[in-house]
Design an enzyme around this catalytic site. Structure first.
Site, PDB file in Angstrom:
ATOM      1  N   SER A   5       0.817  -1.342   0.046  1.00  0.00           N
ATOM      2  CA  SER A   5       0.147  -0.009   0.062  1.00  0.00           C
ATOM      3  C   SER A   5       0.619   1.269   0.116  1.00  0.00           C
ATOM      4  O   SER A   5       2.009   1.102   0.485  1.00  0.00           O
ATOM      5  CB  SER A   5      -0.984  -0.006   1.329  1.00  0.00           C
ATOM      6  OG  SER A   5      -0.208  -0.185   2.325  1.00  0.00           O
ATOM      7  N   GLU A   7       1.254   5.569   0.787  1.00  0.00           N
ATOM      8  CA  GLU A   7       0.594   6.626   1.513  1.00  0.00           C
ATOM      9  C   GLU A   7       0.889   7.821   1.226  1.00  0.00           C
ATOM     10  O   GLU A   7       2.110   8.183   0.694  1.00  0.00           O
ATOM     11  CB  GLU A   7       1.196   6.617   3.039  1.00  0.00           C
ATOM     12  CG  GLU A   7       0.469   7.711   3.930  1.00  0.00           C
ATOM     13  CD  GLU A   7       1.046   7.490   5.286  1.00  0.00           C
ATOM     14  OE1 GLU A   7       0.838   6.385   6.131  1.00  0.00           O
ATOM     15  OE2 GLU A   7       1.756   8.353   6.053  1.00  0.00           O
ATOM     16  N   GLY A  98      -2.920  11.566  16.310  1.00  0.00           N
ATOM     17  CA  GLY A  98      -2.355  12.742  15.713  1.00  0.00           C
ATOM     18  C   GLY A  98      -1.558  13.289  16.510  1.00  0.00           C
ATOM     19  O   GLY A  98      -1.354  13.062  17.966  1.00  0.00           O
ATOM     20  N   ASP A  99      -0.730  14.522  16.242  1.00  0.00           N
ATOM     21  CA  ASP A  99       0.029  15.137  17.073  1.00  0.00           C
ATOM     22  C   ASP A  99      -0.489  16.597  17.054  1.00  0.00           C
ATOM     23  O   ASP A  99      -0.962  16.987  16.068  1.00  0.00           O
ATOM     24  CB  ASP A  99       1.423  15.157  16.604  1.00  0.00           C
ATOM     25  CG  ASP A  99       2.308  13.828  16.859  1.00  0.00           C
ATOM     26  OD1 ASP A  99       1.884  13.506  17.956  1.00  0.00           O
ATOM     27  OD2 ASP A  99       2.545  13.483  15.804  1.00  0.00           O
ATOM     28  N   GLN A 202      15.528  15.790   5.138  1.00  0.00           N
ATOM     29  CA  GLN A 202      13.999  15.869   5.705  1.00  0.00           C
ATOM     30  C   GLN A 202      13.925  14.739   6.510  1.00  0.00           C
ATOM     31  O   GLN A 202      13.182  14.810   7.535  1.00  0.00           O
ATOM     32  CB  GLN A 202      13.329  15.971   4.344  1.00  0.00           C
ATOM     33  CG  GLN A 202      12.021  15.912   4.444  1.00  0.00           C
ATOM     34  CD  GLN A 202      11.212  15.586   3.017  1.00  0.00           C
ATOM     35  OE1 GLN A 202      11.692  14.914   2.489  1.00  0.00           O
ATOM     36  NE2 GLN A 202      10.085  16.373   2.919  1.00  0.00           N
ATOM     37  N   PHE A 206      12.311  14.415  10.282  1.00  0.00           N
ATOM     38  CA  PHE A 206      11.007  13.413  10.425  1.00  0.00           C
ATOM     39  C   PHE A 206      11.336  12.648  11.966  1.00  0.00           C
ATOM     40  O   PHE A 206      10.552  12.420  12.458  1.00  0.00           O
ATOM     41  CB  PHE A 206      10.788  12.473   9.323  1.00  0.00           C
ATOM     42  CG  PHE A 206       9.876  13.168   8.322  1.00  0.00           C
ATOM     43  CD1 PHE A 206       9.424  14.377   8.351  1.00  0.00           C
ATOM     44  CD2 PHE A 206       9.956  12.599   7.047  1.00  0.00           C
ATOM     45  CE1 PHE A 206       8.591  14.875   7.482  1.00  0.00           C
ATOM     46  CE2 PHE A 206       9.188  13.142   5.805  1.00  0.00           C
ATOM     47  CZ  PHE A 206       8.628  14.315   6.416  1.00  0.00           C
ATOM     48  N   HIS A 256       3.745  -1.148   3.663  1.00  0.00           N
ATOM     49  CA  HIS A 256       3.210  -0.040   3.569  1.00  0.00           C
ATOM     50  C   HIS A 256       4.191   1.161   3.312  1.00  0.00           C
ATOM     51  O   HIS A 256       5.118   1.271   4.056  1.00  0.00           O
ATOM     52  CB  HIS A 256       2.235   0.513   4.748  1.00  0.00           C
ATOM     53  CG  HIS A 256       1.566   1.837   4.984  1.00  0.00           C
ATOM     54  ND1 HIS A 256       0.189   1.990   4.094  1.00  0.00           N
ATOM     55  CD2 HIS A 256       1.874   2.934   5.272  1.00  0.00           C
ATOM     56  CE1 HIS A 256      -0.139   3.035   4.127  1.00  0.00           C
ATOM     57  NE2 HIS A 256       0.818   3.872   4.900  1.00  0.00           N
TER      58      HIS A 256
HETATM   59  P1  FAD Z   1      -2.242   6.640  20.535  1.00  0.00           P
HETATM   60  O1  FAD Z   1      -2.444   5.328  20.349  1.00  0.00           O
HETATM   61  O2  FAD Z   1      -3.355   7.285  21.303  1.00  0.00           O
HETATM   62  O3  FAD Z   1      -0.931   6.883  21.425  1.00  0.00           O
HETATM   63  C1  FAD Z   1      -0.269   8.077  21.805  1.00  0.00           C
HETATM   64  C2  FAD Z   1       0.465   7.977  22.900  1.00  0.00           C
HETATM   65  O4  FAD Z   1      -0.389   7.989  24.197  1.00  0.00           O
HETATM   66  C3  FAD Z   1       1.462   6.912  23.168  1.00  0.00           C
HETATM   67  O5  FAD Z   1       2.640   7.223  23.892  1.00  0.00           O
HETATM   68  C4  FAD Z   1       0.813   5.950  24.051  1.00  0.00           C
HETATM   69  O6  FAD Z   1       1.529   4.939  24.692  1.00  0.00           O
HETATM   70  C5  FAD Z   1      -0.141   6.909  24.766  1.00  0.00           C
HETATM   71  N1  FAD Z   1      -1.375   6.188  25.142  1.00  0.00           N
HETATM   72  C6  FAD Z   1      -2.237   5.788  24.362  1.00  0.00           C
HETATM   73  N2  FAD Z   1      -3.456   5.459  25.336  1.00  0.00           N
HETATM   74  C7  FAD Z   1      -3.207   5.925  26.486  1.00  0.00           C
HETATM   75  C8  FAD Z   1      -4.018   5.942  27.590  1.00  0.00           C
HETATM   76  N3  FAD Z   1      -5.246   5.209  27.650  1.00  0.00           N
HETATM   77  N4  FAD Z   1      -3.472   6.527  28.720  1.00  0.00           N
HETATM   78  C9  FAD Z   1      -2.173   7.009  28.894  1.00  0.00           C
HETATM   79  N5  FAD Z   1      -1.491   7.080  27.559  1.00  0.00           N
HETATM   80  C10 FAD Z   1      -1.979   6.233  26.377  1.00  0.00           C
HETATM   81  N6  FAD Z   1      -0.268  11.835  12.306  1.00  0.00           N
HETATM   82  C11 FAD Z   1      -1.186  12.748  11.765  1.00  0.00           C
HETATM   83  O7  FAD Z   1      -1.373  13.764  12.380  1.00  0.00           O
HETATM   84  N7  FAD Z   1      -2.022  12.414  10.849  1.00  0.00           N
HETATM   85  C12 FAD Z   1      -1.818  11.205  10.072  1.00  0.00           C
HETATM   86  O8  FAD Z   1      -2.574  10.910   9.064  1.00  0.00           O
HETATM   87  C13 FAD Z   1      -0.996  10.029  10.487  1.00  0.00           C
HETATM   88  N8  FAD Z   1      -0.862   9.209   9.789  1.00  0.00           N
HETATM   89  C14 FAD Z   1       0.004   8.222  10.481  1.00  0.00           C
HETATM   90  C15 FAD Z   1       0.047   6.738  10.103  1.00  0.00           C
HETATM   91  C16 FAD Z   1       0.861   5.791  10.500  1.00  0.00           C
HETATM   92  C17 FAD Z   1       0.887   4.598   9.843  1.00  0.00           C
HETATM   93  C18 FAD Z   1       1.548   6.110  11.642  1.00  0.00           C
HETATM   94  C19 FAD Z   1       2.630   5.090  12.314  1.00  0.00           C
HETATM   95  C20 FAD Z   1       1.482   7.261  12.287  1.00  0.00           C
HETATM   96  C21 FAD Z   1       0.758   8.353  11.701  1.00  0.00           C
HETATM   97  N9  FAD Z   1       0.664   9.665  12.322  1.00  0.00           N
HETATM   98  C22 FAD Z   1      -0.208  10.632  11.740  1.00  0.00           C
HETATM   99  C23 FAD Z   1       1.217   9.943  13.449  1.00  0.00           C
HETATM  100  C24 FAD Z   1       0.628   9.818  14.719  1.00  0.00           C
HETATM  101  O9  FAD Z   1      -0.651  10.494  14.903  1.00  0.00           O
HETATM  102  C25 FAD Z   1       1.490  10.261  16.061  1.00  0.00           C
HETATM  103  O10 FAD Z   1       2.438   8.976  16.234  1.00  0.00           O
HETATM  104  C26 FAD Z   1       0.812  10.355  17.278  1.00  0.00           C
HETATM  105  O11 FAD Z   1       1.640  10.927  18.075  1.00  0.00           O
HETATM  106  C27 FAD Z   1       0.381   9.021  17.956  1.00  0.00           C
HETATM  107  O12 FAD Z   1      -0.931   8.602  17.359  1.00  0.00           O
HETATM  108  P2  FAD Z   1      -1.485   7.283  17.632  1.00  0.00           P
HETATM  109  O13 FAD Z   1      -2.598   7.068  16.915  1.00  0.00           O
HETATM  110  O14 FAD Z   1      -0.321   6.070  17.684  1.00  0.00           O
HETATM  111  O15 FAD Z   1      -1.914   7.637  19.332  1.00  0.00           O
END
Ligand code: FAD
Length: 274
Positions: A5, A7, A98-99, A202, A206, A256
Site C-alpha cells: 500500500s 501513503e 495525531g500530534d 528531511q 522527521f 506500507h
Molecule cells: P495513541 O495510540 O493514542 O498513542 C499516543 C500516545 O499516548 C502513546 O505514547 C501511547 O503509549 C499513549 N497512550 C495511548 N493510550 C493511552 C492511555 N489510555 N493512557 C495513557 N497513555 C496512552 N499523524 C497525523 O497527524 N496524521 C496522520 O495522517 C498520521 N498518519 C500516521 C500513519 C501511521 C501509519 C503512523 C505510524 C503514524 C501516523 N501519524 C499521523 C502520527 C501519529 O498520529 C503520531 O505518532 C501520534 O503521536 C500518535 O498517534 P497514535 O494514533 O499512535 O496515538
C-alpha cells in the site's frame, strides 16, 4: 506477491497536485492493494483529505483510505467525516490520535486513538476496516515500552482490524515487536511502514519528531552522499530493498510505503526487493 500500500499526503497547492498526478500512474503500475491519505491533526487538512480521497477514487479508480485523527477535533466533526467517507464508498480507514499542532490549546473531545476506534465502531459498526498505528521503536511520548504495548492492545481490543508501524531501519526491532505483541495477545496483522529515503535532511527532521532511529552507519553513508540524488537513490534502493526482503521472508503480512507523493524512491526499493 506480498500486498503493498502507498501513503500520500493531501496536496494543497497546484504544484503539489501536479507532482502527485505525475507520480500516480507510475505507482499504480506497482499494483497497490490500496492507498491512504494522511490527515493534518487539528483539522489543517479537513477539506484537503476528503478532496484527495474523492479524486483518487473517482479519477484513478484506486481503493483510497482516509486517515482520521482525533486530536483537536470534536465528536460531531468526526461523525460528519465518517458519514462523508461512507457516502463516497470508502470501506477502510486509518485511525490515529495525531500530534497537536504547536499553539493549539485544546486536546479535543476524544483523547487517544483507542477511544477513536471505539467511537468509529459505535457510530459505523463493522462498515470500515480500521487500521491503527504502532511503534516497534516505541512511541516518542512513551518512556515505557510495556505501557506502549498495552496502549496498542487497547486499540485492537476497541476494534482495530490491523496495524501499520512507524518506519524503522532495523528489521530486528520489527521482529521483536511482533513477538511481544503476539505474547500480549494481539493477533491482528502488523504491516511494516517503509520510508524510502529521498532527502536525508528531511528524513533526519522527521525521525527526530517521530522517534524513528537512523542507524549510525546509515546516517554516515547518507551524509557522505550529500545532494547526489542518483547515488542516494541507488544506495537507498539497496538498503531499504534488502530490509523489505528480510521483513517479507520473516513473515511480514504486507508493506506500507510512505511515498511523500513521489514515485522514484519507492519504486526503486520495490524493484530491488522483487
Ligand atoms: P495513541 O495510540 O493514542 O498513542 C499516543 C500516545 O499516548 C502513546 O505514547 C501511547 O503509549 C499513549 N497512550 C495511548 N493510550 C493511552 C492511555 N489510555 N493512557 C495513557 N497513555 C496512552 N499523524 C497525523 O497527524 N496524521 C496522520 O495522517 C498520521 N498518519 C500516521 C500513519 C501511521 C501509519 C503512523 C505510524 C503514524 C501516523 N501519524 C499521523 C502520527 C501519529 O498520529 C503520531 O505518532 C501520534 O503521536 C500518535 O498517534 P497514535 O494514533 O499512535 O496515538
Amino acid at each position: 506477491m506480498i500486498p503493498i500500500s502507498f501513503e500520500f499526503f493531501p496536496p494543497k497547492t497546484d504544484e503539489q497536485r501536479d507532482s502527485l498526478e505525475k507520480a500516480l500512474p507510475k505507482l499504480k503500475a506497482a499494483a497497490p492493494d490500496y492507498v491512504s491519505v494522511t490527515f493534518g491533526a487539528g483539522g489543517s487538512t479537513l477539506n484537503y483529505t476528503p478532496e484527495t480521497i474523492r479524486h483518487l477514487r473517482d479519477n484513478h479508480s484506486l481503493e483510497a483510505a482516509p486517515h482520521i485523527s482525533c486530536v483537536g477535533g470534536s465528536r460531531d466533526e468526526i461523525r460528519t467525516l465518517l458519514a462523508h467517507y461512507r457516502d463516497m464508498g470508502c470501506r477502510r480507514l486509518v485511525a490515529l490520535r495525531g500530534d497537536m499542532p504547536s499553539g493549539m490549546a485544546t486536546l479535543g473531545e476524544i483523547r487517544y486513538a483507542s477511544d477513536l476506534v471505539a467511537f468509529i465502531r459505535r457510530e459505523t459498526g463493522d462498515h470500515f476496516h480500521v487500521e491503527v498505528a504502532c511503534y516497534p521503536e516505541v512511541h516518542p511520548q512513551s518512556d515505557d515500552s510495556h505501557a506502549d504495548l498495552r496502549h496498542f492492545k487497547m486499540k485492537v481490543d476497541a476494534g482495530a482490524d490491523g496495524a501499520i508501524t512507524q518506519y524503522f531501519y532495523n528489521a530486528d526491532a520489527y521482529f521483536h515487536f511482533v513477538d511481544a505483541a503476539r505474547k500480549a495477545g494481539i493477533a491482528v496483522p502488523i504491516v511494516p511502514g517503509i520510508m524510502p529515503i529521498a532527502n536525508f535532511t528531511q528524513l533526519r527532521r522527521f525521525s527526530e519528531l517521530c522517534g524513528a532511529e537512523i542507524p549510525r552507519w546509515l546516517a554516515k553513508r547518507l551524509s557522505a552522499l550529500g545532494d547526489d540524488a542518483d547515488s542516494i537513490r541507488a544506495f537507498v534502493a539497496d538498503v531499504v530493498g534488502d530490509l523489505c526482503r528480510r521483513l517479507v521472508e520473516g513473515g511480514a503480512p504486507g508493506l506500507h510505503f510512505y511515498t511523500l507523493n513521489r514515485a522514484k524512491a519507492t519504486l526503486a526499493v520495490i524493484e530491488r526487493m522483487r
